[in-house]
Scaffold this motif. Structure first.
Motif, mmCIF file in Angstrom:
data_model
loop_
_atom_site.group_PDB
_atom_site.id
_atom_site.type_symbol
_atom_site.label_atom_id
_atom_site.label_comp_id
_atom_site.label_asym_id
_atom_site.label_seq_id
_atom_site.Cartn_x
_atom_site.Cartn_y
_atom_site.Cartn_z
ATOM 1 N N ARG A 105 0.823 -1.210 0.000
ATOM 2 C CA ARG A 105 0.000 0.000 0.000
ATOM 3 C C ARG A 105 0.860 1.264 0.000
ATOM 4 O O ARG A 105 0.532 2.256 -0.672
ATOM 5 C CB ARG A 105 -0.951 -0.014 1.205
ATOM 6 N N ASP A 106 1.972 1.258 0.697
ATOM 7 C CA ASP A 106 2.877 2.410 0.665
ATOM 8 C C ASP A 106 3.365 2.667 -0.756
ATOM 9 O O ASP A 106 3.442 3.819 -1.204
ATOM 10 C CB ASP A 106 4.075 2.182 1.588
ATOM 11 N N ARG A 107 3.691 1.615 -1.484
ATOM 12 C CA ARG A 107 4.147 1.760 -2.869
ATOM 13 C C ARG A 107 3.019 2.277 -3.761
ATOM 14 O O ARG A 107 3.222 3.110 -4.638
ATOM 15 C CB ARG A 107 4.644 0.411 -3.390
ATOM 16 N N THR A 108 1.817 1.777 -3.514
ATOM 17 C CA THR A 108 0.668 2.211 -4.305
ATOM 18 C C THR A 108 0.411 3.698 -4.125
ATOM 19 O O THR A 108 0.200 4.436 -5.095
ATOM 20 C CB THR A 108 -0.588 1.420 -3.893
ATOM 21 N N LEU A 109 0.418 4.150 -2.877
ATOM 22 C CA LEU A 109 0.146 5.560 -2.609
ATOM 23 C C LEU A 109 1.221 6.468 -3.188
ATOM 24 O O LEU A 109 0.922 7.551 -3.711
ATOM 25 C CB LEU A 109 0.008 5.780 -1.103
ATOM 26 N N ALA A 110 2.468 6.034 -3.105
ATOM 27 C CA ALA A 110 3.540 6.823 -3.705
ATOM 28 C C ALA A 110 3.367 6.911 -5.219
ATOM 29 O O ALA A 110 3.588 7.963 -5.835
ATOM 30 C CB ALA A 110 4.898 6.216 -3.350
ATOM 31 N N ALA A 111 2.958 5.804 -5.833
ATOM 32 C CA ALA A 111 2.752 5.792 -7.280
ATOM 33 C C ALA A 111 1.560 6.658 -7.680
ATOM 34 O O ALA A 111 1.596 7.349 -8.709
ATOM 35 C CB ALA A 111 2.545 4.356 -7.761
ATOM 36 N N VAL A 112 0.504 6.640 -6.874
ATOM 37 C CA VAL A 112 -0.655 7.475 -7.157
ATOM 38 C C VAL A 112 -0.275 8.943 -7.101
ATOM 39 O O VAL A 112 -0.686 9.751 -7.948
ATOM 40 C CB VAL A 112 -1.787 7.168 -6.152
ATOM 41 N N GLU A 113 0.519 9.304 -6.102
ATOM 42 C CA GLU A 113 0.944 10.701 -5.984
ATOM 43 C C GLU A 113 1.793 11.123 -7.180
ATOM 44 O O GLU A 113 1.697 12.264 -7.655
ATOM 45 C CB GLU A 113 1.736 10.881 -4.690
ATOM 46 N N ARG A 114 2.563 10.193 -7.699
ATOM 47 C CA ARG A 114 3.467 10.514 -8.805
ATOM 48 C C ARG A 114 2.779 10.451 -10.169
ATOM 49 O O ARG A 114 3.014 11.292 -11.027
ATOM 50 C CB ARG A 114 4.643 9.544 -8.779
ATOM 51 N N ARG A 115 1.889 9.460 -10.351
ATOM 52 C CA ARG A 115 1.341 9.201 -11.680
ATOM 53 C C ARG A 115 -0.170 9.419 -11.790
ATOM 54 O O ARG A 115 -0.713 9.391 -12.891
ATOM 55 C CB ARG A 115 1.643 7.757 -12.105
ATOM 56 N N GLY A 116 -0.851 9.612 -10.669
ATOM 57 C CA GLY A 116 -2.291 9.787 -10.711
ATOM 58 C C GLY A 116 -3.022 8.456 -10.777
ATOM 59 O O GLY A 116 -2.433 7.386 -10.649
ATOM 60 N N ALA A 117 -4.335 8.532 -10.993
ATOM 61 C CA ALA A 117 -5.188 7.346 -10.989
ATOM 62 C C ALA A 117 -5.466 6.867 -12.407
ATOM 63 O O ALA A 117 -5.676 7.672 -13.312
ATOM 64 C CB ALA A 117 -6.508 7.654 -10.287
ATOM 65 N N ASP A 118 -5.455 5.574 -12.574
ATOM 66 C CA ASP A 118 -5.888 4.966 -13.833
ATOM 67 C C ASP A 118 -7.324 4.487 -13.625
ATOM 68 O O ASP A 118 -7.575 3.651 -12.751
ATOM 69 C CB ASP A 118 -4.987 3.784 -14.197
ATOM 70 N N PRO A 119 -8.299 4.987 -14.384
ATOM 71 C CA PRO A 119 -9.699 4.679 -14.110
ATOM 72 C C PRO A 119 -10.058 3.209 -14.262
ATOM 73 O O PRO A 119 -11.055 2.754 -13.691
ATOM 74 C CB PRO A 119 -10.458 5.531 -15.130
ATOM 75 N N VAL A 120 -9.251 2.448 -14.998
ATOM 76 C CA VAL A 120 -9.525 1.021 -15.151
ATOM 77 C C VAL A 120 -8.766 0.207 -14.108
ATOM 78 O O VAL A 120 -9.347 -0.562 -13.344
ATOM 79 C CB VAL A 120 -9.174 0.530 -16.570
ATOM 80 N N LEU A 121 -7.457 0.376 -14.043
ATOM 81 C CA LEU A 121 -6.637 -0.471 -13.185
ATOM 82 C C LEU A 121 -6.933 -0.258 -11.703
ATOM 83 O O LEU A 121 -7.034 -1.221 -10.927
ATOM 84 C CB LEU A 121 -5.156 -0.242 -13.456
ATOM 85 N N HIS A 122 -7.057 0.989 -11.276
ATOM 86 C CA HIS A 122 -7.309 1.230 -9.855
ATOM 87 C C HIS A 122 -8.701 0.758 -9.448
ATOM 88 O O HIS A 122 -8.881 0.200 -8.367
ATOM 89 C CB HIS A 122 -7.112 2.709 -9.522
ATOM 90 N N GLU A 123 -9.678 0.961 -10.325
ATOM 91 C CA GLU A 123 -11.018 0.468 -10.016
ATOM 92 C C GLU A 123 -11.036 -1.053 -9.968
ATOM 93 O O GLU A 123 -11.694 -1.666 -9.108
ATOM 94 C CB GLU A 123 -12.021 0.983 -11.047
ATOM 95 N N MET A 124 -10.319 -1.692 -10.888
ATOM 96 C CA MET A 124 -10.242 -3.149 -10.912
ATOM 97 C C MET A 124 -9.643 -3.695 -9.619
ATOM 98 O O MET A 124 -10.147 -4.678 -9.048
ATOM 99 C CB MET A 124 -9.407 -3.605 -12.107
#
Length: 369
Positions: A105-124
């Protein structure tokens, strides 16, 4: 609902994770780490799998990072490690699985801050975790480990005869999901189907009706069963349905296999609805979302189906072996239980929170109801 902005995504990720952790918070480590039944994973395997799946899609494939634990990739791959063997594997223990979840989850949040949300992958990934908490509840139900207050299957009160059936005229129905929201590949493409006139029960079959089926010889009258269903019943000595007598008489029957659902439908002089019929009528049905509802349809791709984002989600299950369920259950997150969502399982499975809704062809003018 589909994630489109990072602030909402971060909130939803946190809420979904808390939901997962709260589900098992009352359980001792021994119950989390044991395999409850051969057809279910140890609960701690699900926790590790949730972490591995999130790392694969949100840190590795979305953000381009190396896997946090490449040594765990095959261990938590559902196709590499079938459920029956998961209890024999050296999977992460409870404490290590929680640590793995936090690190991913720490890696995910860092990636979200850097790259934003992908409407398909994050929802999946969000819905994947929500679906696994329902699977975990299935295992917990088998072992009597559900949290206090579950399952939530309220009675619906006596039905009036006039309300028993909904008549649906013949017509064209747009089957599947549109492109303006998140949907799984097996829900697409949206396409028109001609649906003949039919009637469908307004409510799912209740415990009281199931008891009448049993008392009327439901498990001994051969004429109500398909050849495959009868062979299954005989091989496993299926003579009753556990738990029906303990449930509210007007609550929907739950933990019913497709074979049993089909037999009960024949007993009632009815049948199971097709998934096109179910979807066409769904907006006017009572009790949707209490139990998954078996349909007569086998699981396959719609015309023009294309796998996305990976073939193993749907396509490898297509064929005559699996039957489609619709509607969701009391354990299904509302985010998952859309009108077009297609669940599927083998016809002999009883661990899912599945019940029955009946359908029938229109009655002739002289035929009594």
């Amino acid at each position: 609902m589909t994630v489109t902005d990072t602030a909402t995504l971060v909130e939803d990720l946190a809420a979904t994770r808390q939901r997962t952790l709260d589900l098992v918070a009352h359980l001792p480590t021994a119950d989390l780490e044991r395999q409850i039944a051969p057809i279910m994973s140890p609960l701690v395997w699900d926790l590790g799998h949730i972490a591995a799946y999130e790392d694969l899609w949100l840190a590795h494939r979305h953000a381009g990072l190396d896997l946090l634990r490449p040594d765990l990739a095959a261990l938590y791959d559902a196709f590499e490690t079938p459920r029956a063997v998961r209890g024999d594997l050296e999977i992460l223990g409870h404490a290590d699985a929680l640590e793995y979840l936090d690190a991913v989850r720490d890696r995910t949040l860092a990636a979200v801050e850097r790259r934003g949300a992908d409407p398909v992958l994050h929802e999946m990934v969000l819905r994947h975790e929500l679906q696994h908490t329902e699977t975990m509840r299935q295992a917990m139900a088998i072992a009597g480990l559900l949290p206090a207050g579950e399952p939530r299957l309220p009675g619906s009160g006596p039905a009036r005869p006039a309300d028993a059936w909904l008549s649906v005229p013949a017509g064209t129905h747009a089957l599947g999901a549109s492109d303006d929201r998140f949907a799984y590949d097996n829900e697409r493409p949206l396409h028109a189907v001609d649906v003949p006139a039919f009637s469908i029960a307004r409510r799912p079959v209740t415990n009281a009706t199931w008891l009448r089926f049993v008392e009327g010889g439901g498990y001994v009258r051969r004429e109500w069963w398909s050849a495959e269903g009868w062979a299954w019943k005989e091989e496993y000595d299926i003579t009753r349905h556990e738990g029906v007598a303990d449930g509210a008489a007007d609550a929907p029957v739950c933990h019913v296999s497709w074979f049993e659902a089909e037999a009960l439908a024949r007993w009632r002089g009815a049948r199971l609805p097709t998934e096109a019929e179910w979807e066409k009528a769904a907006g006017r049905l009572d009790g949707v979302g209490l139990v998954w509802e078996w349909t007569a349809s086998t699981f396959g791709g719609y015309p023009g189906f294309r796998p996305h984002p990976y073939r193993e989600y749907s396509e490898v299950f297509f064929g005559d072996r699996y039957r489609v369920l619709r509607g969701g259950s009391w354990a299904t997150a509302p985010r998952v239980a859309t009108t077009t969502f297609r669940n599927w399982d083998l016809p002999e499975r009883r661990q899912i929170f599945a019940g029955v809704r009946l359908a029938r062809d229109p009655l002739s003018p002289e035929e009594p109801s």
